[in-house]
Design a protein around this motif. Structure first.
Motif, PDB file in Angstrom:
ATOM      1  N   ALA A 145       0.828  -1.209   0.000  1.00  7.50           N
ATOM      2  CA  ALA A 145       0.000   0.000   0.000  1.00  7.50           C
ATOM      3  C   ALA A 145       0.862   1.257   0.000  1.00  7.50           C
ATOM      4  N   SER A 146       1.930   1.252   0.776  1.00  5.67           N
ATOM      5  CA  SER A 146       2.802   2.430   0.834  1.00  5.67           C
ATOM      6  C   SER A 146       3.501   2.676  -0.503  1.00  5.67           C
ATOM      7  N   LEU A 147       4.080   1.644  -1.064  1.00 11.73           N
ATOM      8  CA  LEU A 147       4.824   1.815  -2.313  1.00 11.73           C
ATOM      9  C   LEU A 147       3.910   2.147  -3.500  1.00 11.73           C
ATOM     10  N   ILE A 148       2.806   1.436  -3.625  1.00  6.79           N
ATOM     11  CA  ILE A 148       1.912   1.692  -4.752  1.00  6.79           C
ATOM     12  C   ILE A 148       1.175   3.016  -4.565  1.00  6.79           C
ATOM     13  N   GLY A 149       0.841   3.373  -3.330  1.00 11.34           N
ATOM     14  CA  GLY A 149       0.223   4.673  -3.080  1.00 11.34           C
ATOM     15  C   GLY A 149       1.150   5.816  -3.448  1.00 11.34           C
ATOM     16  N   LEU A 150       2.418   5.698  -3.061  1.00  7.10           N
ATOM     17  CA  LEU A 150       3.412   6.719  -3.416  1.00  7.10           C
ATOM     18  C   LEU A 150       3.631   6.768  -4.924  1.00  7.10           C
ATOM     19  N   ALA A 151       3.715   5.609  -5.546  1.00  2.00           N
ATOM     20  CA  ALA A 151       3.901   5.558  -7.004  1.00  2.00           C
ATOM     21  C   ALA A 151       2.703   6.154  -7.734  1.00  2.00           C
ATOM     22  N   SER A 152       1.494   5.903  -7.239  1.00  4.62           N
ATOM     23  CA  SER A 152       0.314   6.474  -7.899  1.00  4.62           C
ATOM     24  C   SER A 152       0.278   7.985  -7.730  1.00  4.62           C
ATOM     25  N   TYR A 153       0.746   8.500  -6.593  1.00  2.91           N
ATOM     26  CA  TYR A 153       0.839   9.953  -6.414  1.00  2.91           C
ATOM     27  C   TYR A 153       1.808  10.548  -7.436  1.00  2.91           C
ATOM     28  N   VAL A 154       2.984   9.954  -7.550  1.00  2.00           N
ATOM     29  CA  VAL A 154       4.002  10.461  -8.471  1.00  2.00           C
ATOM     30  C   VAL A 154       3.535  10.349  -9.918  1.00  2.00           C
ATOM     31  N   LEU A 155       2.968   9.209 -10.296  1.00  2.00           N
ATOM     32  CA  LEU A 155       2.514   9.022 -11.671  1.00  2.00           C
ATOM     33  C   LEU A 155       1.348   9.942 -12.031  1.00  2.00           C
ATOM     34  N   THR A 156       0.431  10.146 -11.104  1.00  2.00           N
ATOM     35  CA  THR A 156      -0.689  11.056 -11.369  1.00  2.00           C
ATOM     36  C   THR A 156      -0.197  12.488 -11.520  1.00  2.00           C
ATOM     37  N   SER A 157       0.708  12.881 -10.650  1.00  2.00           N
ATOM     38  CA  SER A 157       1.254  14.240 -10.729  1.00  2.00           C
ATOM     39  C   SER A 157       2.033  14.439 -12.023  1.00  2.00           C
ATOM     40  N   ALA A 158       2.858  13.467 -12.382  1.00  2.00           N
ATOM     41  CA  ALA A 158       3.638  13.564 -13.621  1.00  2.00           C
ATOM     42  C   ALA A 158       2.718  13.526 -14.844  1.00  2.00           C
ATOM     43  N   GLY A 159       1.718  12.654 -14.832  1.00  2.00           N
ATOM     44  CA  GLY A 159       0.775  12.584 -15.942  1.00  2.00           C
ATOM     45  C   GLY A 159       0.006  13.882 -16.110  1.00  2.00           C
ATOM     46  N   TRP A 160      -0.405  14.474 -15.014  1.00  2.00           N
ATOM     47  CA  TRP A 160      -1.113  15.758 -15.063  1.00  2.00           C
ATOM     48  C   TRP A 160      -0.208  16.842 -15.643  1.00  2.00           C
ATOM     49  N   TYR A 161       1.048  16.858 -15.175  1.00  2.00           N
ATOM     50  CA  TYR A 161       2.009  17.853 -15.651  1.00  2.00           C
ATOM     51  C   TYR A 161       2.218  17.740 -17.159  1.00  2.00           C
ATOM     52  N   TRP A 162       2.425  16.505 -17.644  1.00  2.00           N
ATOM     53  CA  TRP A 162       2.667  16.310 -19.076  1.00  2.00           C
ATOM     54  C   TRP A 162       1.416  16.586 -19.900  1.00  2.00           C
ATOM     55  N   TYR A 163       0.250  16.276 -19.377  1.00  2.00           N
ATOM     56  CA  TYR A 163      -1.002  16.569 -20.081  1.00  2.00           C
ATOM     57  C   TYR A 163      -1.179  18.080 -20.257  1.00  2.00           C
ATOM     58  N   VAL A 164      -0.965  18.853 -19.203  1.00  2.00           N
ATOM     59  CA  VAL A 164      -1.105  20.306 -19.278  1.00  2.00           C
ATOM     60  C   VAL A 164      -0.036  20.900 -20.186  1.00  2.00           C
ATOM     61  N   ARG A 165       1.162  20.382 -20.097  1.00  2.00           N
ATOM     62  CA  ARG A 165       2.244  20.882 -20.948  1.00  2.00           C
ATOM     63  C   ARG A 165       1.931  20.651 -22.426  1.00  2.00           C
ATOM     64  N   ARG A 166       1.455  19.456 -22.757  1.00  2.00           N
ATOM     65  CA  ARG A 166       1.099  19.140 -24.139  1.00  2.00           C
ATOM     66  C   ARG A 166      -0.063  20.002 -24.626  1.00  2.00           C
ATOM     67  N   LYS A 167      -1.028  20.207 -23.762  1.00  2.00           N
ATOM     68  CA  LYS A 167      -2.177  21.033 -24.119  1.00  2.00           C
ATOM     69  C   LYS A 167      -1.742  22.484 -24.376  1.00  2.00           C
ATOM     70  N   ARG A 168      -0.838  23.017 -23.584  1.00  2.00           N
ATOM     71  CA  ARG A 168      -0.349  24.376 -23.767  1.00  2.00           C
ATOM     72  C   ARG A 168       0.466  24.505 -25.057  1.00  2.00           C
ATOM     73  N   ARG A 169       1.238  23.477 -25.369  1.00  2.00           N
ATOM     74  CA  ARG A 169       1.999  23.502 -26.647  1.00  2.00           C
ATOM     75  C   ARG A 169       1.056  23.564 -27.835  1.00  2.00           C
ATOM     76  N   ARG A 170      -0.002  22.773 -27.793  1.00  2.00           N
ATOM     77  CA  ARG A 170      -0.969  22.786 -28.884  1.00  2.00           C
ATOM     78  C   ARG A 170      -1.627  24.148 -29.029  1.00  2.00           C
ATOM     79  N   LEU A 171      -1.926  24.779 -27.919  1.00  2.00           N
ATOM     80  CA  LEU A 171      -2.541  26.105 -27.965  1.00  2.00           C
ATOM     81  C   LEU A 171      -1.579  27.139 -28.552  1.00  2.00           C
ATOM     82  N   ARG A 172      -0.312  27.028 -28.210  1.00  2.00           N
ATOM     83  CA  ARG A 172       0.670  27.973 -28.744  1.00  2.00           C
ATOM     84  C   ARG A 172       0.848  27.799 -30.242  1.00  2.00           C
ATOM     85  N   ARG A 173       0.780  26.566 -30.714  1.00  2.00           N
ATOM     86  CA  ARG A 173       0.971  26.301 -32.148  1.00  2.00           C
ATOM     87  C   ARG A 173      -0.211  26.804 -32.965  1.00  2.00           C
ATOM     88  N   SER A 174      -1.372  26.761 -32.428  1.00  2.00           N
ATOM     89  CA  SER A 174      -2.545  27.163 -33.207  1.00  2.00           C
ATOM     90  C   SER A 174      -2.837  28.653 -33.099  1.00  2.00           C
TER      91      SER A 174
END
Length: 174
Positions: A145-174
Motif C-alpha cells: 500500500a505504501s509503495l503503490i500509493g506513493l507511485a500512484s501519487y508520483v505518476l498522477t502528478s507527472a501525468g497531469w504535468y505532461w497533459y497540461v504541458r502538451r495542451k499548452r503547446r498545442r494552444l501555442r501552435r494554433s
C-alpha cells in the motif's frame, strides 16, 4: 473526458442536502477538497490507492477522512479506493502475503495429511493456518500500500504535468 467524470461526482451542495450526509457538511466545506488541481488530485489518488490496498473494508470512509485532513481531492480519493475489487482482491492479497512472508521470513506450513483426524482437528488446523497468515499479510499489505500509493501519487502528478504541458503547446501552435 474530465467533464464527464465531474458530472458523475456529487457536488458539495448535493452532499449537504442529503439527510444521511448532512452532518458531514461542515467538514466537507473546504474548497480544496473539491478543486481539481494537480496536487489535490494526485494526493487524493495516492490516499485512495493506499487505503484501497491497505484495508479490506470501509476503504472509502478512511480515504475520505484522510483526504479531509490532508486537504486532498475528495472525489479522487474515494474513487481510487476501487483499485481493489472482486477481480483484483485475490491477486493483490496473494502478492502482499508473498512479499510479507519474504520480509518476515515466515513460511506457511503445507497442510498435514488428513487421515485419522477428526473434523474438529481438521477445523482447528485450518484456523491455525488462517491465523498464521496474519503477520506476513499485514506486513505485505503495509509495504504494498505504501509503495503503490506513493507511485500512484508520483505518476498522477507527472501525468497531469505532461497533459497540461502538451495542451499548452498545442494552444501555442494554433
Amino acid at each position: 473526458m474530465f467533464e464527464r467524470w465531474r458530472a458523475l461526482i456529487p457536488t458539495r451542495e448535493q452532499i449537504g442536502s442529503n439527510r444521511w450526509l448532512r452532518w458531514l457538511a461542515p467538514y466537507l466545506g473546504h474548497p480544496k477538497l473539491w478543486h481539481w488541481s494537480r496536487r489535490g488530485v494526485a494526493l487524493g489518488v495516492g490516499i485512495g490507492v493506499f487505503f484501497g490496498l491497505l484495508i479490506p473494508i470501509a476503504q472509502i470512509p478512511f480515504a475520505a477522512a484522510a483526504a479531509v485532513i490532508l486537504r486532498a481531492n475528495l472525489p479522487a480519493a474515494a474513487a481510487s479506493t476501487l483499485v481493489t475489487n472482486p477481480i483484483t482482491f485475490a491477486p493483490v492479497y496473494f502478492a502482499a502475503y508473498k512479499i510479507g512472508a519474504w520480509v518476515t521470513g515466515e513460511k506457511l506450513e503445507p497442510p498435514a495429511a488428513a487421515a485419522g483426524t477428526t473434523p474438529a482437528d481438521a477445523n482447528a488446523g485450518i484456523w491455525r493456518r488462517i491465523t498464521a497468515l496474519g503477520t506476513p499479510l499485514v506486513v505485505g499489505l503495509a509495504i504494498t500500500a505504501s509503495l503503490i500509493g506513493l507511485a500512484s501519487y508520483v505518476l498522477t502528478s507527472a501525468g497531469w504535468y505532461w497533459y497540461v504541458r502538451r495542451k499548452r503547446r498545442r494552444l501555442r501552435r494554433s
